[in-house]
Design a protein around this motif. Structure first.
Motif, short mmCIF file in Angstrom:
data_model
loop_
_atom_site.label_atom_id
_atom_site.label_comp_id
_atom_site.label_asym_id
_atom_site.label_seq_id
_atom_site.Cartn_x
_atom_site.Cartn_y
_atom_site.Cartn_z
N GLY A 172 0.84 -1.18 0.00
CA GLY A 172 0.00 0.00 0.00
C GLY A 172 0.88 1.25 0.00
N LEU A 173 0.22 2.39 -0.01
CA LEU A 173 0.93 3.67 0.04
C LEU A 173 1.17 4.04 1.50
CD1 LEU A 173 1.67 5.89 -2.18
CD2 LEU A 173 -0.32 7.12 -1.32
N GLY A 174 2.38 4.53 1.79
CA GLY A 174 2.71 4.94 3.14
C GLY A 174 2.39 6.41 3.39
N PRO A 175 2.91 6.94 4.46
CA PRO A 175 2.61 8.33 4.83
C PRO A 175 3.28 9.33 3.90
CG PRO A 175 4.22 7.36 6.33
CD PRO A 175 3.77 6.25 5.43
N GLY A 178 6.20 14.73 2.29
CA GLY A 178 6.32 16.17 2.07
C GLY A 178 6.07 16.55 0.62
N GLU B 73 13.19 6.70 1.69
CA GLU B 73 12.32 7.80 2.13
C GLU B 73 13.06 8.81 3.01
OE1 GLU B 73 9.15 5.54 4.03
OE2 GLU B 73 10.10 5.82 5.97
N ALA B 76 14.31 12.07 1.19
CA ALA B 76 13.31 12.80 0.41
C ALA B 76 13.70 14.26 0.14
CB ALA B 76 11.94 12.74 1.11
N ALA B 156 10.42 -3.50 1.56
CA ALA B 156 10.11 -2.99 2.91
C ALA B 156 11.37 -2.50 3.61
CB ALA B 156 9.44 -4.09 3.74
N PRO B 160 11.45 2.65 -0.70
CA PRO B 160 11.51 3.60 -1.82
C PRO B 160 10.51 4.73 -1.66
CG PRO B 160 10.21 1.71 -2.45
CD PRO B 160 10.81 1.37 -1.10
N MET B 161 10.78 5.82 -2.34
CA MET B 161 9.84 6.94 -2.37
C MET B 161 8.86 6.77 -3.53
SD MET B 161 12.52 10.05 -1.85
CE MET B 161 11.28 11.28 -2.33
N ILE B 162 7.67 7.29 -3.33
CA ILE B 162 6.64 7.27 -4.36
C ILE B 162 6.22 8.71 -4.61
CG2 ILE B 162 4.24 6.61 -4.80
CD1 ILE B 162 5.59 4.28 -2.56
N TYR B 163 6.05 9.05 -5.88
CA TYR B 163 5.63 10.42 -6.21
C TYR B 163 4.19 10.39 -6.72
CZ TYR B 163 5.38 14.97 -8.46
OH TYR B 163 5.00 16.23 -8.82
N ASN B 169 2.94 15.30 -4.09
CA ASN B 169 3.40 14.83 -2.79
C ASN B 169 4.30 13.63 -2.97
OD1 ASN B 169 2.73 15.11 0.21
ND2 ASN B 169 0.92 16.03 -0.73
N TYR B 170 5.29 13.53 -2.10
CA TYR B 170 6.06 12.30 -2.00
C TYR B 170 5.45 11.46 -0.88
CZ TYR B 170 9.79 14.96 -4.38
OH TYR B 170 10.52 15.72 -5.24
N TYR B 171 5.48 10.14 -1.09
CA TYR B 171 4.98 9.21 -0.08
C TYR B 171 6.01 8.11 0.16
CZ TYR B 171 0.37 11.30 -0.69
OH TYR B 171 -0.68 12.17 -0.73
N GLY B 172 5.91 7.50 1.32
CA GLY B 172 6.69 6.30 1.60
C GLY B 172 5.90 5.07 1.18
N LEU B 173 6.51 3.91 1.40
CA LEU B 173 5.86 2.65 1.09
C LEU B 173 5.03 2.21 2.29
CD1 LEU B 173 6.12 0.55 -1.33
CD2 LEU B 173 7.60 -0.75 0.20
N GLY B 174 3.85 1.71 2.03
CA GLY B 174 2.97 1.25 3.10
C GLY B 174 3.18 -0.23 3.40
N PRO B 175 2.26 -0.82 4.13
CA PRO B 175 2.39 -2.23 4.51
C PRO B 175 2.18 -3.17 3.33
CG PRO B 175 0.30 -1.33 5.25
CD PRO B 175 1.08 -0.17 4.70
#
Lengths: 188, 188
Positions: A172-175, A178, B73, B76, B156, B160-163, B169-175
């Motif tokens: 899934g997408l994390g937090p 920024g 992340e 960033a 995990a 990695p960063m997600i755009y 917004n940049y996001y982190g990876l979720g679960p």
């Protein structure tokens, strides 16, 4: 220390997209795709790459169109199913209880139940090794109302899936980390 | 209900990658890129798209090579910085205190401090609207030791960063949502 793992299709993130097409008989079909990405800002374009034996390959070649239905993390098992079975002998929409909506802009269907839809007209086809890369001009983007914030698609509300090659996991997408073009300003 | 937002470069996820190149003088440079993705399994290939005015454009054209350093992340703000200033008048490696490692396989540098590295030799160049798409054959993938699990890159651990385009917004990876080619089997 870095460990070399050889020339593999490894990059992060890769997407978990549902490529929507009509087959020759007009039956809507879906294929799960991780090989793709945005490739131009103007006209806005994105690529998806397929191997020729895929049932969706002929469908795209024939109609020069596809959609990308971007699923939400709650749809992970259905997305995976679409990558396991072939449209040749399965009606995936029927099986999943999903609604195929005919795009008014391109000759392809999309998934009503997915939160983000990208409708593409094929403008380039490039053979790259065992894959065929379809460059699709984005004719429209549709967003489920709940996935919008201030009129823009809100990734945190859409909750897209991320695919990790090699370890073959969906995430899934994390937090939020920024804002782009902002959090790096202090380093200038 | 779906809301149409028009033909925009919207897709999720898109990456936040650092494209590494040498300029004409041999100075290493980095560019932040979100327009790219895997495009073939064999040979393994990935694309990045750049506009011609970008300083990295001539560098790739000249050496037909680039690396993709995939940041974590925690990096960033540095990644964002690399998308804000130009290598024309900034030494980004020096500014960020990062180490440019010369690839032994392609004529381009990568970031020692990033957890995942993909080294690419350009094998196709396609003009798509305002962007030029470089298809790079992946010559090797290098992973920081801590980012491996059972010999494979562990997303995990790499984080990695997600755009997210449009909301920028940049996001982190979720679960983890489960294993691919597995969690959908129950629906067959």
């Amino acid at each position: 220390m870095k460990i070399s793992i050889g020339p593999k299709t490894m990059a992060l993130p890769t997407p978990a997209w549902l490529v929507g097409t009509y087959d020759a008989a007009g039956k809507p079909n879906l294929m799960t795709a991780a090989w793709g990405g945005v490739c131009s800002s103007n006209p806005p374009c994105l690529t998806v790459s397929l191997q020729k034996p895929r049932y969706s390959y002929a469908a795209i070649m024939e109609r020069k169109a596809y959609t990308v239905s971007i699923p939400s993390e709650s749809q992970a098992d259905k997305v995976d199913y679409c990558g396991i079975v072939s449209g040749r002998d399965h009606d995936k929409f029927a099986k999943l209880g999903w609604t195929a909506v005919k795009s008014e802009l391109v000759d392809a269907p999309y998934v009503a139940e997915c939160p983000l839809i990208v409708e593409c007209k094929v403008i380039h086809i490039l053979e790259v090794g065992v894959h065929t890369m379809f460059v699709g001009e984005i004719m429209d983007v549709k967003v489920e109302e709940a996935g919008l914030r201030d009129g823009k698609p809100d990734a945190a509300a859409i909750k897209p899936m991320i695919y990790a090659p090699e370890d073959r996991n969906y995430y899934g997408l994390g937090p939020s980390l920024g804002l782009a073009f902002s959090i790096g300003k202090g380093l200038k």
